[in-house]
Design a protein around this motif. Structure first.
Motif, PDB file in Angstrom:
ATOM      1  N   UNK A   2       0.856  -1.183   0.000  1.00 14.91           N
ATOM      2  CA  UNK A   2       0.000   0.000   0.000  1.00 14.91           C
ATOM      3  C   UNK A   2       0.895   1.238   0.000  1.00 14.91           C
ATOM      4  N   UNK A   3       0.317   2.343  -0.464  1.00 14.33           N
ATOM      5  CA  UNK A   3       1.083   3.584  -0.590  1.00 14.33           C
ATOM      6  C   UNK A   3       0.290   4.752  -0.017  1.00 14.33           C
ATOM      7  N   UNK A   4       0.947   5.515   0.847  1.00 16.04           N
ATOM      8  CA  UNK A   4       0.385   6.739   1.398  1.00 16.04           C
ATOM      9  C   UNK A   4       0.861   7.899   0.546  1.00 16.04           C
ATOM     10  N   UNK A   5      -0.055   8.561  -0.158  1.00 18.78           N
ATOM     11  CA  UNK A   5       0.300   9.716  -0.979  1.00 18.78           C
ATOM     12  C   UNK A   5       0.880   9.307  -2.318  1.00 18.78           C
ATOM     13  N   UNK A   6       0.048   9.289  -3.322  1.00 16.67           N
ATOM     14  CA  UNK A   6       0.453   8.820  -4.649  1.00 16.67           C
ATOM     15  C   UNK A   6       1.315   9.830  -5.393  1.00 16.67           C
ATOM     16  N   UNK A   7       1.036  11.113  -5.199  1.00 15.55           N
ATOM     17  CA  UNK A   7       1.741  12.115  -6.002  1.00 15.55           C
ATOM     18  C   UNK A   7       1.403  11.894  -7.463  1.00 15.55           C
ATOM     19  N   UNK A   8       2.409  11.979  -8.335  1.00 15.62           N
ATOM     20  CA  UNK A   8       2.136  11.764  -9.760  1.00 15.62           C
ATOM     21  C   UNK A   8       2.322  10.308 -10.178  1.00 15.62           C
ATOM     22  N   UNK A  25      -1.677  -0.626  -3.984  1.00 18.36           N
ATOM     23  CA  UNK A  25      -2.933   0.107  -3.829  1.00 18.36           C
ATOM     24  C   UNK A  25      -2.565   1.411  -3.119  1.00 18.36           C
ATOM     25  N   UNK A  26      -2.904   2.532  -3.739  1.00 15.91           N
ATOM     26  CA  UNK A  26      -2.440   3.836  -3.268  1.00 15.91           C
ATOM     27  C   UNK A  26      -3.603   4.786  -3.016  1.00 15.91           C
ATOM     28  N   UNK A  27      -3.383   5.726  -2.071  1.00 19.06           N
ATOM     29  CA  UNK A  27      -4.377   6.751  -1.749  1.00 19.06           C
ATOM     30  C   UNK A  27      -3.711   8.113  -1.745  1.00 19.06           C
ATOM     31  N   UNK A  28      -4.450   9.101  -2.213  1.00 16.88           N
ATOM     32  CA  UNK A  28      -4.012  10.489  -2.132  1.00 16.88           C
ATOM     33  C   UNK A  28      -5.244  11.350  -1.866  1.00 16.88           C
ATOM     34  N   UNK A  29      -5.086  12.379  -1.057  1.00 12.27           N
ATOM     35  CA  UNK A  29      -6.222  13.244  -0.725  1.00 12.27           C
ATOM     36  C   UNK A  29      -6.427  14.356  -1.746  1.00 12.27           C
ATOM     37  N   UNK A  30      -5.471  14.535  -2.641  1.00 10.13           N
ATOM     38  CA  UNK A  30      -5.555  15.605  -3.630  1.00 10.13           C
ATOM     39  C   UNK A  30      -6.138  15.066  -4.939  1.00 10.13           C
ATOM     40  N   UNK A  31      -7.307  15.563  -5.326  1.00  5.20           N
ATOM     41  CA  UNK A  31      -7.993  15.067  -6.526  1.00  5.20           C
ATOM     42  C   UNK A  31      -7.166  15.274  -7.792  1.00  5.20           C
ATOM     43  N   UNK A  32      -6.468  16.400  -7.902  1.00  4.68           N
ATOM     44  CA  UNK A  32      -5.638  16.641  -9.092  1.00  4.68           C
ATOM     45  C   UNK A  32      -4.498  15.633  -9.173  1.00  4.68           C
ATOM     46  N   UNK A  33      -3.875  15.323  -8.021  1.00  4.29           N
ATOM     47  CA  UNK A  33      -2.811  14.317  -8.007  1.00  4.29           C
ATOM     48  C   UNK A  33      -3.342  12.956  -8.421  1.00  4.29           C
ATOM     49  N   UNK A  34      -4.524  12.619  -7.943  1.00  7.11           N
ATOM     50  CA  UNK A  34      -5.118  11.321  -8.289  1.00  7.11           C
ATOM     51  C   UNK A  34      -5.353  11.237  -9.793  1.00  7.11           C
ATOM     52  N   UNK A  35      -5.887  12.286 -10.392  1.00  7.30           N
ATOM     53  CA  UNK A  35      -6.127  12.289 -11.846  1.00  7.30           C
ATOM     54  C   UNK A  35      -4.822  12.142 -12.617  1.00  7.30           C
ATOM     55  N   UNK A  36      -3.810  12.910 -12.217  1.00 11.30           N
ATOM     56  CA  UNK A  36      -2.510  12.833 -12.889  1.00 11.30           C
ATOM     57  C   UNK A  36      -1.891  11.446 -12.717  1.00 11.30           C
ATOM     58  N   UNK A  37      -1.981  10.900 -11.503  1.00 13.35           N
ATOM     59  CA  UNK A  37      -1.406   9.582 -11.234  1.00 13.35           C
ATOM     60  C   UNK A  37      -2.099   8.495 -12.051  1.00 13.35           C
ATOM     61  N   UNK A  38      -3.408   8.563 -12.120  1.00 11.59           N
ATOM     62  CA  UNK A  38      -4.134   7.557 -12.901  1.00 11.59           C
ATOM     63  C   UNK A  38      -3.726   7.588 -14.368  1.00 11.59           C
ATOM     64  N   UNK A  39      -3.469   8.783 -14.895  1.00  2.75           N
ATOM     65  CA  UNK A  39      -3.011   8.905 -16.279  1.00  2.75           C
ATOM     66  C   UNK A  39      -1.632   8.267 -16.450  1.00  2.75           C
TER      67      UNK A  39
END
Length: 198
Positions: A2-8, A25-39
């Motif tokens: 697991x990962x705390x804070x995905x970043x990019x 499996x990773x989590x981030x509280x920042x929606x923009x970071x999550x979108x960028x990371x998923x890309x």
């Protein structure tokens, strides 16, 4: 894992791509970071083994069978989170999320520890939780735009003056002989810092 804070997600996606048996499996509280990371994860072709979720890590990872957690947590020390980039606020000493993480159920913790985010306090928390350092990499950490904000820089100066800050370290925590089954962090980054874990 697991990962705390995905970043990019760039670094971890590269590792997942190179290790076919690894899932994260990773989590981030920042929606923009999550979108960028998923890309990034999709671009690297590892979305089936590297999932990125928007939300609180501690709530999401509760009860996870994962034995290892990785993180590059928020690290800016400041009296409050009213910063130019609030997502980097790591609490008054810069290590609040990492100290909280060390109190969790994970056997292994791999973390980036900013040199000016009270690594001594992090080391003490790790020792108290029964961890020990098995590997670390120390490298200089330049003061950048966000760490030069006046209240952040003042807090960094306080930590340095108290001999609680120095070179950046990236520890890997593993089982402590005195606490079987627990994995921890500990390091000595400056000769004057006492070794808390061995």
């Amino acid at each position: 894992m697991v990962e705390l804070g995905t970043g990019d997600a760039s670094a971890v996606a590269g590792v997942v791509a190179g290790l076919p048996g690894l899932t994260v499996r990773s989590w981030d509280v920042d929606a923009d970071s999550v979108s960028a990371a998923r890309a990034v994860v999709a671009e690297r072709g590892v979305a089936d083994r590297y999932t990125v979720e928007h939300g609180d890590f501690f709530a999401g990872a509760a009860g996870s069978p994962a034995r290892t957690v990785i993180t590059n947590p928020p690290y800016l020390p400041a009296p409050d989170g009213d910063l130019e980039l609030p997502g980097l606020w790591g609490g008054p000493d810069g290590n609040a999320l990492l100290v909280r993480l060390l109190g969790g159920p994970w056997e292994n913790v791999v973390a980036a520890v900013a040199s000016y985010a009270d690594p001594v306090g992090t080391l003490e928390a790790a020792a108290d939780a029964g961890y020990r350092v098995t590997s670390f990499l120390a490298m200089p950490l330049e003061l950048g735009r966000y760490s030069r904000e006046p209240k952040v820089l003042d807090r960094i100066r306080d930590l340095v003056a108290a001999d609680r800050a120095g070179p950046t370290t990236t520890p890997t925590w593993s089982p402590s002989p005195s606490s079987p089954g627990r994995r921890c962090c500990g390091w000595t980054a400056r000769p004057s810092w006492p070794a808390r874990c061995s």
